[in-house]
Design a protein around this motif. Structure first.
Motif, short mmCIF file in Angstrom:
data_model
loop_
_atom_site.label_atom_id
_atom_site.label_comp_id
_atom_site.label_asym_id
_atom_site.label_seq_id
_atom_site.Cartn_x
_atom_site.Cartn_y
_atom_site.Cartn_z
N ALA A 259 0.87 -1.18 0.00
CA ALA A 259 0.00 0.00 0.00
C ALA A 259 0.90 1.23 0.00
N ASP A 260 0.41 2.31 -0.53
CA ASP A 260 1.15 3.56 -0.40
C ASP A 260 1.08 4.01 1.06
N GLY A 261 2.04 4.84 1.48
CA GLY A 261 2.03 5.11 2.91
C GLY A 261 2.90 6.24 3.39
N ASN A 262 3.10 7.27 2.59
CA ASN A 262 4.01 8.32 3.05
C ASN A 262 3.43 9.17 4.17
N VAL A 263 2.09 9.31 4.20
CA VAL A 263 1.46 10.13 5.24
C VAL A 263 0.33 9.34 5.91
N GLY A 264 0.57 8.05 6.11
CA GLY A 264 -0.46 7.16 6.63
C GLY A 264 -0.78 6.13 5.55
N VAL A 265 -1.53 5.09 5.92
CA VAL A 265 -1.84 4.03 4.95
C VAL A 265 -2.83 4.59 3.93
N ALA A 266 -2.36 4.71 2.69
CA ALA A 266 -3.17 5.41 1.68
C ALA A 266 -4.30 4.54 1.17
N ASN A 267 -5.34 5.21 0.76
CA ASN A 267 -6.46 4.55 0.08
C ASN A 267 -7.03 5.57 -0.91
N PRO A 268 -6.20 5.90 -1.91
CA PRO A 268 -6.62 6.96 -2.81
C PRO A 268 -7.85 6.52 -3.58
N TRP A 269 -8.70 7.41 -3.81
CA TRP A 269 -9.93 7.14 -4.59
C TRP A 269 -10.80 6.05 -3.96
N ASN A 270 -10.55 5.78 -2.67
CA ASN A 270 -11.38 4.84 -1.94
C ASN A 270 -11.52 3.50 -2.64
N ALA A 271 -10.46 3.02 -3.24
CA ALA A 271 -10.52 1.73 -3.94
C ALA A 271 -10.80 0.59 -2.97
N ARG A 272 -10.31 0.72 -1.73
CA ARG A 272 -10.70 -0.25 -0.70
C ARG A 272 -11.85 0.39 0.06
#
Ligand code: BGC
Length: 751
Positions: free
Chosen positions: A101-114
């Motif tokens: 997962a992406d995670g530079n500023v927290g566990v990312a969930n761009p575009w709410n894919a999850r």
């Protein structure tokens, strides 16, 4: 990449994914016949035992990750429900899957894919860097790593360490500023924090992905010495400090060669000079070849469907069978991946679903915002606000409900869901959504002072805002500039007529405090007319509370700028603000070389609006008695000691900074940061501080010998409160005896 054009597809319930994941990642036990599961062996030894067990197909399988946000007809395998990168495990050998997962500023969930998978939204990378506090960066990393692990991820695509060469850069907010030492140390600490949770972190994007416009096409051009002393130095320090399991190579070319097939970057520097032991994964869509990439040093192709073909799938298998890529190289690629997995504990301590302490994590996000906000102006001691001191008008930037977050692949879906998403149109990347985190500055300010009336105007109607400002004793005007991965901002001026709004409001009420929520530096044509300015960056999901507490002095402002603010765009290097399109597809000459940011201003005798290292407090600090000496504990090291005194009336935290000017540094920019110390002092309190100068700052790259050298001669070590505000200086003469620095002469002088 295209990241922004990814299809967003609804997925099933997260829980179902987590349960499936739990089954697939059951803890690997030391199974007889599986000697690589013996925890007593080194990661290298374990990888060396495992690689020969793999078939050719299994090896090929491990060297490319899938992007799993796919059509419902083609669902991803069981996992934490939509990985940005996924490699199925190999159960017959006890190899766990990789869930990224992406995670530079927290566990990312761009575009709410999850679907609605929320995580603690940290303040931006620049905000964290503004704290100048590596322990805080470690804590932020451990927090994000811990959440990743509990969500079933074991790789976080974090550790963004590109330098901010041009403040227009769309990802400036993800990065840690313009100085290689500050960036390297802060990002390295973040990486260490993530990996303390048995989650692999990357360092990215290797290298010179310092701008977004044209990032898939442009070739970053810089001479090797300058490159070594700037962007590469930042990566080197981050890697030495954080020991990331993986390094992500960038989209752009460097010196005409794509970063992910660049032998200079991947072989000579990363493996050769730095002896890096982890694996190199590509950015998503950054691979352009099979043999050239594999031979140059790329170990894993990421999110395979993003490339024109899956180069490290069937084509790599064929290349190995044909001998174009030796089997030994494929073994090395696989070995590096497995070694990092062993080293980070992915076999022994698999990621597993578990409850998250949301409150503790939110408190940490708030702490980062509090330490990372930078007070830029405070005329006539307008701040801190006093309770009961008259009505307050809050204006602009949706400050009634939210604070702004940066866009792109690092976008976190904050706990509680976004307060607001604004659909944008007409950007070079299509129609992204601007996300606002659910933390209301208005509510937090009302909590700080329930005794006065606090009213809000959204700022869309200047006349209404001015009328409200006139009625109030004090105005707090929130202004914003959104930045995102994918493109650079066209201008450093605040968008949407906000400069005019600020000017009009300040004319109506000089007790106007501007709170900036920006990705990076912005211009401030109204600066002389406002009373105070607080740069809050993108302050994360507790940003509203942090801002309110800072303004009311419940917590002392202690952030310092990790990036210079220009007075005008004309002050920036020539390559700044290249536009989308043809200009961005060819070579971009980083002619400022190693003189990034504050060194650029200093070389040109230019005065920025706010210099690197600058930040006010509610008190004052004095420095005295600077001495520079050889370390008593390490004869190879040089230390500075000095006294910091809080000479004001409030408890506060200073960031005392040491800058060094090397004997022959003139042509490459002048002084550079060599160390710093955060110190909290009560009014009247003084402390003697000792800081070891960072050896990286004392060395220059010798292009003839291809080695770092600490030149003999006279060094100036200056102590100050920013890159410009240098208060004391000492000169030392250094001679080398058998490679060890010896201080021949020391002389302190005050300025
Ligand atoms: C970004 C990377 C990110 C990757 C996966 C790319 O667009 O440049 O930083 O890790 O996407 O989301």
């Amino acid at each position: 990449m295209l990241a922004l054009s990814r299809r967003i597809l609804a997925r099933g319930a997260i829980l179902a994914g987590l349960i499936a994941l739990a089954a697939s990642t059951a803890r690997a036990e030391h199974t007889p016949g599986f000697p690589w599961l013996d925890k007593n062996l080194s990661a290298d030894a374990r990888a060396a035992l495992l690689v020969p067990q793999l078939t050719l197909d299994e090896k090929i399988h491990l060297v490319h990750s899938q992007f799993t946000q796919r059509d419902p007809e083609d669902p991803p395998p069981a996992g934490p429900n939509d990985d940005v990168g996924y490699v199925r495990g190999i159960p017959r050998l006890g190899i766990p899957p990789l869930h990224m997962a992406d995670g530079n500023v927290g566990v990312a969930n761009p575009w709410n894919a999850r679907d609605n998978d929320e995580a603690t939204a940290l303040p931006s990378g620049l905000a964290l860097a503004s704290s100048w506090d590596p322990d805080l960066a470690f804590a932020a990393g451990a927090m994000a790593g811990g959440e990743a692990r509990r969500k079933g991820f074991n790789v976080l695509l974090a550790g963004s360490v590109n330098l901010v060469r041009d403040p227009h850069g769309g990802r400036s907010f993800e990065y840690a500023g313009e100085d290689p030492i500050l960036s390297g140390i802060m990002v390295g600490a973040l990486i260490r924090g993530i990996q303390s949770q048995h989650v692999i972190s990357t360092a990215k994007h290797f290298a010179l992905n310092d701008r977004e416009n044209g990032r898939f096409l442009l070739s970053a051009e810089i001479d090797e010495k300058s490159f070594r002393e700037s962007d590469l130095r930042a990566f080197q320090i981050a890697i030495e400090t954080g020991d990331p399991g993986a390094v992500m190579c960038a989209y752009n070319k460097v010196g005409g060669v794509y970063a992910c097939e660049n032998p200079f970057l991947l072989q000579k520097v990363l493996r050769g000079n730095w002896n890096y032991r982890g694996w190199v994964m590509s950015d998503w869509g950054a691979v352009h070849s099979t043999v050239a990439s594999a031979i140059a040093g790329l170990d894993q192709e990421s999110g395979d469907k993003y490339d024109e073909e899956v180069y490290f799938g069937a084509p790599l298998k064929k290349a190995v069978e044909d001998g174009a890529v030796p089997m030994a190289r494929l073994d090395e690629m696989v070995g590096r991946i497995l070694r990092s997995m062993f080293a980070a504990g992915l076999f022994d301590e698999p990621a597993a679903p578990a409850a998250i302490d949301w409150e503790a994590h939110a408190a940490l996000a708030q702490k980062v915002a509090e330490q990372g906000s930078v007070l830029l102006k405070n005329a006539r001691r307008l701040l801190p606000l006093q309770r009961g001191d008259g009505d307050i008008a809050i204006i602009g930037a949706h400050a009634d409900i939210a604070v702004l977050a940066g866009g792109g692949s690092s976008q976190v879906r904050p706990v509680g869901g976004p307060a607001l998403t604004v659909q944008l149109g007409g950007t070079p990347m299509g129609s992204p959504k601007m996300v606002w985190d659910p933390s209301s500055p208005l509510a937090a300010l009302r909590k700080e002072d329930p005794t006065v009336e606090i009213r809000y105007a959204d700022g869309s109607d200047t006349a209404a805002a001015v009328a409200l400002a006139k009625e109030a004793r004090t105005v707090i005007l929130f202004a914003h500039q959104w930045m995102s991965e994918g493109w650079d901002v066209p201008s450093l001026s605040l968008p949407d007529n906000q400069d005019a709004l600020i000017a009009a409001v300040a004319a109506a009420n000089p007790r106007t405090i501007v709170v900036l929520e920006t990705g990076g530096p912005v211009l401030m044509p109204w600066l002389d007319r406002v009373g105070a300015v607080l740069e809050a960056w993108y302050p994360g999901q507790r940003g509203g509370d942090a801002i309110a507490r800072l303004l009311f002095g419940r917590v002392a402002p202690s952030g310092r700028l990790p990036v210079s603010f220009p007075q005008s765009e004309a002050q920036l290097p020539d390559h700044a603000a290249i536009s989308f399109g043809s200009a961005a597809s060819g070579p971009v000459h980083y002619s400022e070389g190693t003189a990034v940011g504050y060194r650029w201003y200093e070389m040109r005798n230019a005065r920025p609006l706010f210099p690197f290292g600058f930040g006010l407090s509610y008190t004052r600090f004095d420095y005295s008695d600077l001495r520079v000496m050889r370390s008593t504990t390490n004869p190879m090291a040089i230390e500075a000691s000095f006294t910091v005194r809080n000479s004001g009336g409030e408890t506060g935290t200073d960031v005392a900074q040491l800058y060094v000017t090397l004997p022959e540094d003139r042509p490459n920019g002048v002084r550079k940061l060599a160390g710093w110390k955060r110190v909290t002092l009560r009014p009247g309190e003084a402390k003697r501080i000792k800081v070891a100068l960072d050896p990286h700052a004392l060395q220059l790259w010798n292009s003839a010998t291809e080695a770092w050298e600490m030149p003999s001669g006279s060094y100036q070590v200056a102590l100050g409160a920013s890159a410009r505000d240098q208060r004391l200086a000492a000169r030392i003469k250094i001679e080398l005896h058998d490679g060890a620095p010896a201080i021949a002469r020391e002389q302190a002088d005050s300025r």
